[in-house]
Design a protein around this motif. Structure first.
Motif, PDB file in Angstrom:
ATOM      1  N   VAL A  73      37.447  40.677  53.979  1.00 28.42           N
ATOM      2  CA  VAL A  73      38.351  41.556  53.079  1.00 28.42           C
ATOM      3  C   VAL A  73      39.220  40.785  52.299  1.00 28.42           C
ATOM      4  O   VAL A  73      39.449  40.979  50.950  1.00 28.42           O
ATOM      5  CB  VAL A  73      39.146  42.344  54.177  1.00 28.42           C
ATOM      6  CG1 VAL A  73      40.227  43.153  53.393  1.00 28.42           C
ATOM      7  CG2 VAL A  73      38.438  43.306  54.954  1.00 28.42           C
ATOM      8  N   LEU A  74      39.663  39.396  52.884  1.00 25.09           N
ATOM      9  CA  LEU A  74      40.582  38.752  51.819  1.00 25.09           C
ATOM     10  C   LEU A  74      39.713  38.281  50.785  1.00 25.09           C
ATOM     11  O   LEU A  74      40.233  38.246  49.641  1.00 25.09           O
ATOM     12  CB  LEU A  74      40.932  37.725  52.611  1.00 25.09           C
ATOM     13  CG  LEU A  74      42.179  37.882  53.622  1.00 25.09           C
ATOM     14  CD1 LEU A  74      42.489  36.825  54.653  1.00 25.09           C
ATOM     15  CD2 LEU A  74      43.464  38.109  52.751  1.00 25.09           C
ATOM     16  N   GLU A  75      38.378  37.771  50.975  1.00 26.84           N
ATOM     17  CA  GLU A  75      37.572  37.442  49.775  1.00 26.84           C
ATOM     18  C   GLU A  75      37.394  38.438  48.733  1.00 26.84           C
ATOM     19  O   GLU A  75      37.793  38.116  47.701  1.00 26.84           O
ATOM     20  CB  GLU A  75      36.266  37.110  50.458  1.00 26.84           C
ATOM     21  CG  GLU A  75      36.237  35.833  51.118  1.00 26.84           C
ATOM     22  CD  GLU A  75      36.485  34.421  50.268  1.00 26.84           C
ATOM     23  OE1 GLU A  75      36.223  34.448  48.990  1.00 26.84           O
ATOM     24  OE2 GLU A  75      36.761  33.498  50.979  1.00 26.84           O
ATOM     25  N   LEU A  76      37.469  39.683  49.114  1.00 28.97           N
ATOM     26  CA  LEU A  76      37.340  40.792  48.218  1.00 28.97           C
ATOM     27  C   LEU A  76      38.721  40.842  47.407  1.00 28.97           C
ATOM     28  O   LEU A  76      38.662  41.278  46.322  1.00 28.97           O
ATOM     29  CB  LEU A  76      36.914  42.019  48.849  1.00 28.97           C
ATOM     30  CG  LEU A  76      35.462  42.361  49.051  1.00 28.97           C
ATOM     31  CD1 LEU A  76      35.309  43.614  49.609  1.00 28.97           C
ATOM     32  CD2 LEU A  76      34.778  42.480  47.503  1.00 28.97           C
ATOM     33  N   PHE A  77      39.665  40.880  48.182  1.00 34.89           N
ATOM     34  CA  PHE A  77      41.108  40.913  47.317  1.00 34.89           C
ATOM     35  C   PHE A  77      41.268  39.933  46.426  1.00 34.89           C
ATOM     36  O   PHE A  77      41.619  40.249  45.295  1.00 34.89           O
ATOM     37  CB  PHE A  77      42.136  40.635  48.628  1.00 34.89           C
ATOM     38  CG  PHE A  77      42.508  41.859  49.469  1.00 34.89           C
ATOM     39  CD1 PHE A  77      41.718  43.049  49.310  1.00 34.89           C
ATOM     40  CD2 PHE A  77      43.514  41.961  50.235  1.00 34.89           C
ATOM     41  CE1 PHE A  77      41.990  44.164  50.169  1.00 34.89           C
ATOM     42  CE2 PHE A  77      43.542  42.925  51.216  1.00 34.89           C
ATOM     43  CZ  PHE A  77      42.937  44.210  51.045  1.00 34.89           C
ATOM     44  N   LEU A  78      40.712  38.691  46.567  1.00 29.81           N
ATOM     45  CA  LEU A  78      40.928  37.340  45.684  1.00 29.81           C
ATOM     46  C   LEU A  78      40.183  37.949  44.364  1.00 29.81           C
ATOM     47  O   LEU A  78      40.453  37.481  43.369  1.00 29.81           O
ATOM     48  CB  LEU A  78      40.314  36.233  46.310  1.00 29.81           C
ATOM     49  CG  LEU A  78      40.948  35.383  47.292  1.00 29.81           C
ATOM     50  CD1 LEU A  78      40.507  33.981  47.535  1.00 29.81           C
ATOM     51  CD2 LEU A  78      42.696  35.441  46.766  1.00 29.81           C
ATOM     52  N   SER A  79      38.826  38.588  44.601  1.00 37.75           N
ATOM     53  CA  SER A  79      38.294  38.726  43.611  1.00 37.75           C
ATOM     54  C   SER A  79      38.336  40.075  42.923  1.00 37.75           C
ATOM     55  O   SER A  79      37.941  40.857  41.968  1.00 37.75           O
ATOM     56  CB  SER A  79      36.553  38.846  43.650  1.00 37.75           C
ATOM     57  OG  SER A  79      36.548  39.783  44.769  1.00 37.75           O
ATOM     58  N   SER A  80      39.524  40.673  43.454  1.00 35.77           N
ATOM     59  CA  SER A  80      39.704  42.310  42.680  1.00 35.77           C
ATOM     60  C   SER A  80      40.236  42.481  41.452  1.00 35.77           C
ATOM     61  O   SER A  80      40.141  43.480  40.836  1.00 35.77           O
ATOM     62  CB  SER A  80      41.050  42.789  43.808  1.00 35.77           C
ATOM     63  OG  SER A  80      42.284  42.049  43.399  1.00 35.77           O
ATOM     64  N   ILE A 132      38.493  49.169  46.836  1.00 32.02           N
ATOM     65  CA  ILE A 132      37.554  48.483  47.917  1.00 32.02           C
ATOM     66  C   ILE A 132      37.623  49.478  49.090  1.00 32.02           C
ATOM     67  O   ILE A 132      38.603  49.995  49.355  1.00 32.02           O
ATOM     68  CB  ILE A 132      38.086  47.095  48.474  1.00 32.02           C
ATOM     69  CG1 ILE A 132      38.183  46.131  47.186  1.00 32.02           C
ATOM     70  CG2 ILE A 132      37.586  46.542  49.442  1.00 32.02           C
ATOM     71  CD1 ILE A 132      38.978  44.880  47.409  1.00 32.02           C
ATOM     72  N   VAL A 133      36.554  49.623  49.721  1.00 35.13           N
ATOM     73  CA  VAL A 133      36.375  50.393  51.007  1.00 35.13           C
ATOM     74  C   VAL A 133      36.385  49.754  52.353  1.00 35.13           C
ATOM     75  O   VAL A 133      35.271  48.723  52.460  1.00 35.13           O
ATOM     76  CB  VAL A 133      35.424  51.389  51.117  1.00 35.13           C
ATOM     77  CG1 VAL A 133      35.337  52.197  52.367  1.00 35.13           C
ATOM     78  CG2 VAL A 133      35.734  52.279  50.012  1.00 35.13           C
ATOM     79  N   CYS A 134      37.152  49.714  53.169  1.00 35.26           N
ATOM     80  CA  CYS A 134      37.285  48.902  54.355  1.00 35.26           C
ATOM     81  C   CYS A 134      36.941  49.857  55.536  1.00 35.26           C
ATOM     82  O   CYS A 134      37.858  50.809  55.763  1.00 35.26           O
ATOM     83  CB  CYS A 134      38.620  48.193  54.603  1.00 35.26           C
ATOM     84  SG  CYS A 134      39.131  47.082  53.538  1.00 35.26           S
ATOM     85  N   VAL A 135      35.768  49.492  56.206  1.00 36.56           N
ATOM     86  CA  VAL A 135      35.406  50.514  57.101  1.00 36.56           C
ATOM     87  C   VAL A 135      36.192  49.964  58.548  1.00 36.56           C
ATOM     88  O   VAL A 135      35.267  48.903  59.049  1.00 36.56           O
ATOM     89  CB  VAL A 135      33.933  51.036  57.346  1.00 36.56           C
ATOM     90  CG1 VAL A 135      33.794  51.926  58.642  1.00 36.56           C
ATOM     91  CG2 VAL A 135      33.576  51.599  56.146  1.00 36.56           C
ATOM     92  N   GLY A 180      29.352  53.027  44.863  1.00 31.79           N
ATOM     93  CA  GLY A 180      29.484  52.301  43.694  1.00 31.79           C
ATOM     94  C   GLY A 180      30.747  51.352  43.780  1.00 31.79           C
ATOM     95  O   GLY A 180      31.377  50.862  42.563  1.00 31.79           O
ATOM     96  N   VAL A 181      31.281  50.945  44.850  1.00 32.35           N
ATOM     97  CA  VAL A 181      32.583  50.205  45.126  1.00 32.35           C
ATOM     98  C   VAL A 181      31.917  49.165  46.299  1.00 32.35           C
ATOM     99  O   VAL A 181      31.295  49.657  46.880  1.00 32.35           O
ATOM    100  CB  VAL A 181      33.567  50.788  45.323  1.00 32.35           C
ATOM    101  CG1 VAL A 181      34.294  51.798  44.176  1.00 32.35           C
ATOM    102  CG2 VAL A 181      33.840  51.616  46.691  1.00 32.35           C
ATOM    103  N   PRO A 182      32.869  48.196  46.574  1.00 29.46           N
ATOM    104  CA  PRO A 182      32.599  47.341  47.422  1.00 29.46           C
ATOM    105  C   PRO A 182      32.828  47.887  48.998  1.00 29.46           C
ATOM    106  O   PRO A 182      33.978  48.388  48.983  1.00 29.46           O
ATOM    107  CB  PRO A 182      33.531  45.819  47.289  1.00 29.46           C
ATOM    108  CG  PRO A 182      33.752  45.980  45.672  1.00 29.46           C
ATOM    109  CD  PRO A 182      33.721  47.569  45.535  1.00 29.46           C
ATOM    110  N   VAL A 183      32.079  47.694  49.832  1.00 30.88           N
ATOM    111  CA  VAL A 183      32.577  48.230  51.225  1.00 30.88           C
ATOM    112  C   VAL A 183      32.414  47.224  52.182  1.00 30.88           C
ATOM    113  O   VAL A 183      31.246  46.211  52.156  1.00 30.88           O
ATOM    114  CB  VAL A 183      31.515  49.299  51.710  1.00 30.88           C
ATOM    115  CG1 VAL A 183      31.468  49.705  53.012  1.00 30.88           C
ATOM    116  CG2 VAL A 183      31.575  50.432  50.587  1.00 30.88           C
TER     117      VAL A 183
END
Lengths: 87, 628
Positions: B178-185, B135-138, B161-164
């Motif tokens: 960010v947390l939502e993305l972590f949950l679906s990681s 996951i890329v967090c800008v 090609g990855v979530p940003v």
């Protein structure tokens, strides 16, 4: 006219495009990690009070490099006319 | 900086092997990223744990782990060291790579700095190649906006090609995404997109051309104007000295009042304690042990040491937050190069102001082993917070006769001179080491100068005062109180009609007097090996037990007691010199042992500064004797 210089010869305010990176393997790798590869545009921003190291703007980040290290980078000087007029 | 990780309550791990999955339900996320991108800030926001965040490369040198709960799920977050790449040519990079490539993390979140995305993307591309899911967090989107940089995160996500996610950890913007993305990681798939020809830097450049637009360069111009002053040929060094002196001045002035308050508070409690022990009919030795041994040592450490630390640290942290410290390294690098050392040593020296053990750990930011050892061996020449309040006290007792603002200004100037003397010693000893035991040429050196950022003044001040206070109080209880007990025993157990303490001090006296000290002082330094804070309490107790019992309730009484025991300004000068140059405390020595992996270097780290101290003290007192 194309003028090749070593990065340590670049004066404050001048720009150059990297042509090649020499020196030890570890140092070349470190430069590559910082985004210094063939074609990278480098702006010489400022010298430290004692003249060494020198800070360069490289891919949006300000990086200080010692002179004997930057001497390993060969670059093509961007002429004054190019500065600012072209993107 | 000065805070050791322990004192901030973080769980630290030595290597990736120690991080293992406990249950299948938990989500394990690794945070990776270049140094200075706000990785630690995000870590704190997510896990709610306090950690000191800084502005220089390699700040997070060890694993830190925290747990965060979101929507009933347990997310374990591992904060990796800040690195520029996954090519393992420094210890941190090896650690980060090892963990990213291991099967442990469900997903690697790469934190990027929006203000220089292009450089950050190199690490992102390397991680995409190696990791299971990315996951890329800008981060710092708000900073970037102020700088006129716009980032199209949707387009970036398509290109990579990855979530940003775009976010600003400081203002908590984008944290929930960010947390939502972590949950679906666990469901994420790394499709390992083919980026076409070229090396990572070229690919990064291409992607940035598509996703990043720049407007104006106003902020950059502002930064360059500040730099022109702070690193200017004529202004760079004077401003450094001025800031140092200013910080000390504020510390000295500000510490006076709380110090007096604390002193009278402790004195008041001491009275109560005395009355209480009389009331319950305790034997005299117990009263003496409790009050003169333990309580007084504790009172000294808290009343005299705490206020300067609690003021110095927030100020220093503000400078750090601004982005000034890397400029110090930039200014001083030439001097370090002359000594065949690394400019980043300036940063480890700054950490040493807080705690030499932290400074020694900080030496990991220096890549070359030779230069790292030099930095470790010389770190002790920067007086840590266990030492400089004592130096301040001695300066104000013996060298400053005027009172008021002039007095505090003079104290600050003298203290700055002492610090600069320590810095000069660092240069000289570094040079000597590279000429003898640690021969070699300087290695390559690159240092990032981060953009200036407005510090979060309130938060910094509150947090560092709180952290400092807890740290000092904890240390006072853990070290000072038991040490007080032991010293009291030394001072009160008699062998052949003379106390143990007296035996020791008499033995040391002839040698100590050559150094302009006396046996008590030298013995105090030896006994204070666990913590430099307790040098003066030991001296006080030794002098008190030999007759002149004075109740300590302030600096002037301390001065009287010291003078009554034969101190003059020469003694004070020698004590200050020896305070600056003697063996580091036991914690620091153990840290050096761990970091260098060698008993030999550890012993040298103890002998070297002691030798310098002995030579300097002997020279000074010899000169004073000749001059009469």
């Amino acid at each position: 006219m194309i003028k090749y210089i070593h990065l340590n010869e670049l004066e404050t305010g001048q720009r150059a495009n990297v042509v090649s990176v020499g020196g030890e393997a570890a140092m070349r790798q470190r430069f590559e990690d910082l985004g210094i590869v063939r074609g990278t545009e480098i702006l010489c921003v400022m010298k430290s009070p004692l003249g060494d190291p020198v800070a360069y703007l490289i891919r949006g980040a300000l990086i200080a490099i010692r002179r004997e290290d930057s001497a390993n980078i060969l670059a093509e000087l961007c002429l004054e006319a190019q500065d600012g007029t072209h993107a | 900086m000065g805070l050791t990780h322990k004192s901030t309550g973080r769980v630290l791990r030595e290597s990736a092997e120690s991080v293992t999955r406990v249950s299948d339900d938990e989500i394990i996320i690794a945070l990776a990223g270049n140094p200075n991108v706000g990785k630690s800030t995000l870590f704190n926001e997510l896990t709610g744990m306090h950690q000191h965040t800084g502005n220089w490369s390699g700040k997070t040198v060890e694993y830190a782990e925290g747990v965060c709960r979101y929507r009933g799920e347990k997310i374990r977050i591992i904060d990796l060291p800040g690195t520029y790449s996954l090519n393992p040519h420094s210890a941190e990079e090896a650690v980060a790579r090892e963990f990213i490539c291991s099967p442990v993390p469900d997903c690697v979140a790469v934190i990027c700095d929006a203000t220089c995305l292009e450089r950050n993307l190199i690490l992102v591309l390397q991680t995409i190649k190696e990791a299971k899911a990315v996951i890329v967090c800008v981060n710092l989107m708000d900073e970037a906006r102020k700088k006129g940089i716009h980032i199209d995160t949707k387009r970036l996500s398509e290109s990579l090609g990855v979530p940003v996610v775009g976010m600003s950890a400081r203002s908590r913007c984008g944290i929930s995404e960010v947390l939502e993305l972590f949950l679906s990681s666990k469901k994420l798939n790394n499709c390992k997109k083919d980026f076409g020809d070229g090396n990572y830097a070229e690919i990064a450049e291409r992607i940035c051309r598509e996703c990043v637009t720049r407007e104006s360069q106003k902020r950059e111009q502002r930064d360059r104007r500040i730099d022109r002053i702070l690193t200017g040929k004529l202004t760079g060094f004077p401003i450094m000295f001025f800031l140092l002196a200013l910080i000390f001045w504020i510390t000295i002035v500000g510490a006076n009042y709380p110090s007096e308050l604390l002193s009278s508070f402790f004195f008041y409690i001491q009275e109560l304690l005395l009355r209480f022990t009389v009331y319950i009919g305790a034997p005299e030795w117990l009263t003496s042990l409790l009050v003169l041994g333990i309580w007084r040592t504790l009172a000294w450490v808290v009343a005299v040491m705490l206020p300067p630390m609690a003021i110095f640290f927030p100020l220093f942290t503000l400078l750090e937050d601004l982005g000034y410290l890397p400029r110090v390294a930039f200014n001083l690098d030439r001097c370090f190069k002359r000594c065949d050392a690394c400019g980043k040593q300036a940063l480890t020296m700054c950490m040493g102001f807080g705690c030499n053990a932290a400074g020694v750990v900080g030496c990991r930011i220096i890549d070359s082993k030779r230069e790292r050892l030099i930095a470790m061996l010389t770190n002790v020449f920067v007086p840590c917070n266990g030492r400089f309040p004592t130096i301040i006290a001695l300066i104000s007792i013996f060298f400053v006769t005027v009172s008021g603002t002039a007095g505090s200004l003079l104290s600050a100037l003298i203290l700055s001179a002492v610090i600069i003397f320590g810095i000069l010693l660092t240069f000289i000893v570094s040079k000597l080491l590279s000429l003898t035991l640690l021969r070699g040429t300087p290695s390559s050196f690159t240092l990032e100068l981060p953009p200036y950022r407005a510090p979060q003044v309130g938060k910094v001040i509150l947090r560092s005062i709180l952290d400092r206070t807890l740290y000092v109080l904890g240390r006072a209880a853990a070290v000072a109180a038991p040490a007080g007990l032991i010293i009291w025993l030394f001072a009160n157990i008699e062998v052949g009609g003379i106390t143990l303490l007296r035996h020791c001090t008499d033995f040391l006296d002839p040698f100590a007097s050559l150094m302009g000290l006396d046996g008590v002082i030298l013995f105090a330094f030896i006994l204070a090996l666990p913590a430099n804070e307790i040098v003066i309490p030991i001296i006080l107790m030794a002098y008190s037990s030999s007759g002149a019992l004075i109740d300590y309730s302030g600096l002037s009484e301390l001065g009287e007691l010291l003078r009554a025991n034969g101190w003059n300004s020469l003694t004070a000068l020698c004590v200050i010199i020896f305070m600056l140059c003697h063996f580091p405390c036991s914690t620091t020595l153990m840290t050096i042992k761990k970091e260098s992996g060698s008993i030999g270097w550890t012993i040298l780290a103890a002998i070297l500064p002691t030798l310098v101290g002995i030579i300097l003290c002997m020279t000074v007192s010899a000169i004073a004797r000749i001059l009469g």
